[in-house]
Design a protein around this motif. Sequence first.
Motif, PDB file in Angstrom:
ATOM      1  N   VAL A 325      23.871 -57.407  23.837  1.00  0.00           N
ATOM      2  CA  VAL A 325      24.524 -56.155  24.229  1.00  0.00           C
ATOM      3  C   VAL A 325      24.501 -55.169  23.064  1.00  0.00           C
ATOM      4  O   VAL A 325      24.275 -53.967  23.241  1.00  0.00           O
ATOM      5  CB  VAL A 325      25.984 -56.409  24.670  1.00  0.00           C
ATOM      6  CG1 VAL A 325      26.696 -55.090  24.970  1.00  0.00           C
ATOM      7  CG2 VAL A 325      26.026 -57.331  25.886  1.00  0.00           C
ATOM      8  N   PHE A 326      24.718 -55.684  21.842  1.00  0.00           N
ATOM      9  CA  PHE A 326      24.800 -54.827  20.661  1.00  0.00           C
ATOM     10  C   PHE A 326      23.472 -54.674  19.930  1.00  0.00           C
ATOM     11  O   PHE A 326      23.319 -53.787  19.097  1.00  0.00           O
ATOM     12  CB  PHE A 326      25.833 -55.393  19.676  1.00  0.00           C
ATOM     13  CG  PHE A 326      27.225 -55.452  20.230  1.00  0.00           C
ATOM     14  CD1 PHE A 326      27.937 -54.304  20.489  1.00  0.00           C
ATOM     15  CD2 PHE A 326      27.828 -56.678  20.508  1.00  0.00           C
ATOM     16  CE1 PHE A 326      29.218 -54.347  21.004  1.00  0.00           C
ATOM     17  CE2 PHE A 326      29.109 -56.739  21.018  1.00  0.00           C
ATOM     18  CZ  PHE A 326      29.806 -55.570  21.271  1.00  0.00           C
ATOM     19  N   ASN A 327      22.531 -55.564  20.223  1.00  0.00           N
ATOM     20  CA  ASN A 327      21.264 -55.536  19.488  1.00  0.00           C
ATOM     21  C   ASN A 327      20.111 -55.789  20.460  1.00  0.00           C
ATOM     22  O   ASN A 327      19.779 -56.928  20.777  1.00  0.00           O
ATOM     23  CB  ASN A 327      21.297 -56.608  18.392  1.00  0.00           C
ATOM     24  CG  ASN A 327      20.021 -56.618  17.566  1.00  0.00           C
ATOM     25  OD1 ASN A 327      19.184 -55.713  17.660  1.00  0.00           O
ATOM     26  ND2 ASN A 327      19.859 -57.650  16.760  1.00  0.00           N
ATOM     27  N   ASN A 328      19.525 -54.706  20.960  1.00  0.00           N
ATOM     28  CA  ASN A 328      18.379 -54.847  21.867  1.00  0.00           C
ATOM     29  C   ASN A 328      17.147 -54.163  21.257  1.00  0.00           C
ATOM     30  O   ASN A 328      17.158 -53.782  20.085  1.00  0.00           O
ATOM     31  CB  ASN A 328      18.708 -54.289  23.257  1.00  0.00           C
ATOM     32  CG  ASN A 328      19.206 -52.850  23.203  1.00  0.00           C
ATOM     33  OD1 ASN A 328      18.614 -52.004  22.532  1.00  0.00           O
ATOM     34  ND2 ASN A 328      20.292 -52.561  23.903  1.00  0.00           N
ATOM     35  N   GLU A 329      16.130 -53.988  22.041  1.00  0.00           N
ATOM     36  CA  GLU A 329      14.873 -53.451  21.520  1.00  0.00           C
ATOM     37  C   GLU A 329      15.007 -52.049  20.952  1.00  0.00           C
ATOM     38  O   GLU A 329      14.325 -51.680  19.999  1.00  0.00           O
ATOM     39  CB  GLU A 329      13.818 -53.436  22.631  1.00  0.00           C
ATOM     40  CG  GLU A 329      13.360 -54.822  23.059  1.00  0.00           C
ATOM     41  CD  GLU A 329      12.289 -54.753  24.131  1.00  0.00           C
ATOM     42  OE1 GLU A 329      11.875 -53.619  24.469  1.00  0.00           O
ATOM     43  OE2 GLU A 329      11.869 -55.807  24.628  1.00  0.00           O
ATOM     44  N   SER A 355      27.874 -61.009  13.702  1.00  0.00           N
ATOM     45  CA  SER A 355      29.249 -61.347  13.311  1.00  0.00           C
ATOM     46  C   SER A 355      30.255 -60.870  14.353  1.00  0.00           C
ATOM     47  O   SER A 355      31.191 -61.585  14.721  1.00  0.00           O
ATOM     48  CB  SER A 355      29.566 -60.728  11.947  1.00  0.00           C
ATOM     49  OG  SER A 355      30.848 -61.089  11.510  1.00  0.00           O
ATOM     50  N   LEU A 356      30.055 -59.643  14.856  1.00  0.00           N
ATOM     51  CA  LEU A 356      30.943 -59.082  15.874  1.00  0.00           C
ATOM     52  C   LEU A 356      30.855 -59.880  17.177  1.00  0.00           C
ATOM     53  O   LEU A 356      31.869 -60.137  17.832  1.00  0.00           O
ATOM     54  CB  LEU A 356      30.569 -57.619  16.121  1.00  0.00           C
ATOM     55  CG  LEU A 356      31.434 -56.834  17.118  1.00  0.00           C
ATOM     56  CD1 LEU A 356      32.881 -56.773  16.643  1.00  0.00           C
ATOM     57  CD2 LEU A 356      30.889 -55.429  17.310  1.00  0.00           C
ATOM     58  N   SER A 357      29.650 -60.295  17.549  1.00  0.00           N
ATOM     59  CA  SER A 357      29.452 -61.071  18.783  1.00  0.00           C
ATOM     60  C   SER A 357      30.178 -62.411  18.707  1.00  0.00           C
ATOM     61  O   SER A 357      30.815 -62.846  19.673  1.00  0.00           O
ATOM     62  CB  SER A 357      27.956 -61.300  19.028  1.00  0.00           C
ATOM     63  OG  SER A 357      27.278 -60.080  19.146  1.00  0.00           O
ATOM     64  N   ILE A 358      30.071 -63.062  17.550  1.00  0.00           N
ATOM     65  CA  ILE A 358      30.764 -64.350  17.354  1.00  0.00           C
ATOM     66  C   ILE A 358      32.268 -64.141  17.419  1.00  0.00           C
ATOM     67  O   ILE A 358      33.003 -64.922  18.039  1.00  0.00           O
ATOM     68  CB  ILE A 358      30.352 -64.980  16.007  1.00  0.00           C
ATOM     69  CG1 ILE A 358      28.880 -65.399  16.058  1.00  0.00           C
ATOM     70  CG2 ILE A 358      31.236 -66.169  15.663  1.00  0.00           C
ATOM     71  CD1 ILE A 358      28.318 -65.835  14.710  1.00  0.00           C
ATOM     72  N   GLN A 359      32.734 -63.050  16.800  1.00  0.00           N
ATOM     73  CA  GLN A 359      34.172 -62.774  16.791  1.00  0.00           C
ATOM     74  C   GLN A 359      34.693 -62.523  18.199  1.00  0.00           C
ATOM     75  O   GLN A 359      35.758 -63.019  18.577  1.00  0.00           O
ATOM     76  CB  GLN A 359      34.452 -61.559  15.908  1.00  0.00           C
ATOM     77  CG  GLN A 359      35.903 -61.444  15.458  1.00  0.00           C
ATOM     78  CD  GLN A 359      36.216 -62.408  14.334  1.00  0.00           C
ATOM     79  OE1 GLN A 359      35.736 -62.262  13.234  1.00  0.00           O
ATOM     80  NE2 GLN A 359      37.025 -63.408  14.615  1.00  0.00           N
ATOM     81  N   ILE A 360      33.953 -61.766  18.989  1.00  0.00           N
ATOM     82  CA  ILE A 360      34.363 -61.463  20.367  1.00  0.00           C
ATOM     83  C   ILE A 360      34.415 -62.739  21.203  1.00  0.00           C
ATOM     84  O   ILE A 360      35.364 -62.962  21.970  1.00  0.00           O
ATOM     85  CB  ILE A 360      33.393 -60.441  21.005  1.00  0.00           C
ATOM     86  CG1 ILE A 360      33.600 -59.054  20.373  1.00  0.00           C
ATOM     87  CG2 ILE A 360      33.591 -60.358  22.514  1.00  0.00           C
ATOM     88  CD1 ILE A 360      32.563 -58.035  20.779  1.00  0.00           C
ATOM     89  N   ALA A 361      33.415 -63.614  21.044  1.00  0.00           N
ATOM     90  CA  ALA A 361      33.345 -64.840  21.848  1.00  0.00           C
ATOM     91  C   ALA A 361      34.421 -65.841  21.476  1.00  0.00           C
ATOM     92  O   ALA A 361      34.973 -66.534  22.338  1.00  0.00           O
ATOM     93  CB  ALA A 361      31.963 -65.470  21.694  1.00  0.00           C
ATOM     94  N   THR A 362      34.745 -65.942  20.196  1.00  0.00           N
ATOM     95  CA  THR A 362      35.700 -66.964  19.740  1.00  0.00           C
ATOM     96  C   THR A 362      37.142 -66.464  19.684  1.00  0.00           C
ATOM     97  O   THR A 362      38.059 -67.270  19.493  1.00  0.00           O
ATOM     98  CB  THR A 362      35.309 -67.476  18.339  1.00  0.00           C
ATOM     99  OG1 THR A 362      35.244 -66.363  17.423  1.00  0.00           O
ATOM    100  CG2 THR A 362      33.967 -68.174  18.366  1.00  0.00           C
ATOM    101  N   ILE A 378      35.129 -60.121   9.846  1.00  0.00           N
ATOM    102  CA  ILE A 378      33.846 -59.712  10.441  1.00  0.00           C
ATOM    103  C   ILE A 378      32.900 -59.200   9.360  1.00  0.00           C
ATOM    104  O   ILE A 378      31.717 -59.561   9.315  1.00  0.00           O
ATOM    105  CB  ILE A 378      34.066 -58.610  11.498  1.00  0.00           C
ATOM    106  CG1 ILE A 378      34.915 -59.144  12.654  1.00  0.00           C
ATOM    107  CG2 ILE A 378      32.734 -58.085  12.020  1.00  0.00           C
ATOM    108  CD1 ILE A 378      35.319 -58.078  13.642  1.00  0.00           C
ATOM    109  N   PHE A 379      33.427 -58.361   8.464  1.00  0.00           N
ATOM    110  CA  PHE A 379      32.596 -57.758   7.421  1.00  0.00           C
ATOM    111  C   PHE A 379      32.359 -58.744   6.275  1.00  0.00           C
ATOM    112  O   PHE A 379      31.279 -58.758   5.677  1.00  0.00           O
ATOM    113  CB  PHE A 379      33.260 -56.485   6.898  1.00  0.00           C
ATOM    114  CG  PHE A 379      33.584 -55.502   7.986  1.00  0.00           C
ATOM    115  CD1 PHE A 379      32.590 -54.713   8.547  1.00  0.00           C
ATOM    116  CD2 PHE A 379      34.870 -55.394   8.491  1.00  0.00           C
ATOM    117  CE1 PHE A 379      32.872 -53.821   9.566  1.00  0.00           C
ATOM    118  CE2 PHE A 379      35.173 -54.499   9.514  1.00  0.00           C
ATOM    119  CZ  PHE A 379      34.169 -53.719  10.054  1.00  0.00           C
ATOM    120  N   LEU A 380      33.359 -59.570   6.009  1.00  0.00           N
ATOM    121  CA  LEU A 380      33.237 -60.549   4.927  1.00  0.00           C
ATOM    122  C   LEU A 380      32.127 -61.553   5.224  1.00  0.00           C
ATOM    123  O   LEU A 380      31.358 -61.935   4.331  1.00  0.00           O
ATOM    124  CB  LEU A 380      34.576 -61.276   4.754  1.00  0.00           C
ATOM    125  CG  LEU A 380      34.865 -61.912   3.389  1.00  0.00           C
ATOM    126  CD1 LEU A 380      34.780 -60.863   2.288  1.00  0.00           C
ATOM    127  CD2 LEU A 380      36.242 -62.549   3.391  1.00  0.00           C
TER     128      LEU A 380
END
Length: 768
Positions: A325-329, A355-362, A378-380
């Motif tokens: 969703v955040f990183n496409n072509e 990092s944001l995708s992992i944070q949203i999912a978890t 997220i930034f760390l």
Amino acid sequence: MNIIYILIVLTFLLMHKKYSLSYKYCIILIIFPITYFGTLEMKNKLIFENVIEAEGTYIENVTGKVISVSDKQNYYVLELDSCEFSMDGTKSNKTGMLVYTDKNNILENDIIIMSGKIKVLDSARNWGEFDSRNYYLSKGIQYSFKASEINIKERQKNGLGEFLRSVRMDVKEIYNKTFRGDNYGLICAMVLGDKNDLEEDIKNLYSKNGISHLLAVSGLHMAVTGMLVYKLLRRILGFLSSGIISICLILVYLNLTGNGISAKRAVIMIVLSIIADIIGRSYDLLSSLSMAAVIMIVKNGYIITNSAFLLSFLALLGIIFINPVFNNENSLLIFINKKKINKLCRRILESLSVSLSIQIATLPVILNLYYQIPLYGIFLNIIVIPLMSFVMFGGIITAVVGTFSLKIAVIAAGASNYILDFYNQLCVLCEKLPAGIYVTGRPDRRMLVIYCVTMSAFVIINCITESDGKSYITYLLTKNHKLIYCAGLSVMIFTFLNMQYKFDNDVNITMLDVGQGDCILLSGPDNKKMLFDGGSTDVKNVGKYRIYKYIRYCGIKHLDYISISHTDKDHYSGILELMDLTDNTFSIGKIYFSGIVNKDDEGYLSLVNKAKMKNIDIDFISMGECIDMGNMEVMCVYPGRDYKYTSNNDSSTVFMLKYKRFSMLMMGDAEKSAEEKLLKNNNINKVTVLKTGHHGSKGASCEAFLKAVTPEIALISSGINNSYGHPHIQTLDRLEKVNAKVINTQDKGAIGIGTDGENIKISQYKKD
């Protein structure tokens, strides 16, 4: 049970053949029935659960294999596998066991025979408390055992297990000589999965900043080492040879580092990836992840309750479904055009996207387990994760080189030392930044559902817009996808900001189960919070693991007041721990003592000294004085400043709580002498709830006193199988005569009383 698993797999293979259902979805569907039967199989192993006494049952000739040894300074904790024992003529199934001993000569891979007391693992007894029973069941451990005698039946002098143990000890010795200070414990945890030498302060530092996953040998570590080795070997050897060698090395490394759940998942996926590469087949991340889940669940269905399992799999699902969703072509983070930014910025934003995708999912699991989230995490992670490859590589090279030359090993460890120092400095810096940790408490379930539904909608919409469908709906979604994503993100941010724990009533009173001790939390109608006592004589670290956990569960960041009724350890030991836990996310306003407290008492002096160190105000309260709790009256009704007392219990501060038609009397450990003074001074009358004095002792709650207060509900705080016999039968009989409903933490765990001033709602952690 294995036959059932085979039948399940065959059924889904037939479905694939008949309905052309993708193998990917077949594997995902297999997870659910296998989870059920895996859990059922584990339950069937607990054949003695209802036979073993609560305080433990003595048994002899228990045998098992030691799979890990943890040094707890004053004692050792052994994890055993394949344990066997007999009770009442019935032989147990092979099971896992947690053993406590003071013997220091037990090694991993030893087969031991022992005698002692066996117990069913303890469950949580308070909201927010860590449930050790569920955790250890997820690891295949069913019982705890306090060993009075242990003998080594067989010591493995050869074999892979003993070789790996020897390697681990040698590597630790090399690390001890090449890594400085706290870095030694860190590198042992990161490379070897050994946390015995990791300082508690460092654990907390990493946890608060959202990078505690670095302290375990996780999927990240396995991916870095496993795939790196395979790709290097593939340049020298053929596909098959390099694959076989790499798989063997990865499996050996997995056993070397303790077979962690996240590491197992990663190893299964790496092995599948290597096999796919060897046979020339495409590798599908989702199928591989699903297969890993199936393989792990087959052995133990309870593993799905393990936080490491949940977070590891959800993180991968976030990368698979949410990252696109955040990183496409064409774009990054929805609005940034990839073609208009340079390569460095693109790499940074791609890392941020992952990092944001992992944070949203978890996020839902993190908030349900830890009740807070580090916002800078997220930034760390964008900084620390890429550097982790160098730490791992440096650690491995140091271990290898150190076997030949320590001088060269010190040089090899240099980069890793500097990176670990950098990690610590980053964490300290983030702690100083404002709003670093967002405390929610146990999230509001409705908001959690909205969040998960919105997250799922994100994934579905992205799948539709990325497909080749020509329907009108697909056209509309594709054309307006940026607007839809913005709306979805807005909903998710709104729900995230409204996930805080919410008390159900105007006034909420919770008597925590602290074993043999007292602790009551009051949340008033004006959002003020007060703690009455907090200690225990039979529960270790009660402040850290029971009281603080419940405070966090409720999302409380500030306690306005703490009242310590008197200076017996079972009323203040946890308060000392709470003061140690104060930081930029948790603070204490003021601590009240009885106006007649003995200021030479050791307990009083330790509390006052600690409060001064933490800049917490100290005050004294006596009869007739009130504490400011807004619209709720909290009045001290005993003792007067001139009172003389013969026992420490009768110096207890007694409070009367009133809110509209609701009232509650908090007796501390006050007994008959104090009760008679209360009656003489006409300081009490009928109450809704009585916090029974001195844990239900026969010396408290005298007949005349109970007739005067005639409580509807009587709360008793006492430890399970305590040596004092609390509550005494005489006290229970007297309470029954005044028709009080008696609720005891012994039986019900934590007890909650909620009221709007008119109606009362009772909740118990342990259901009837």
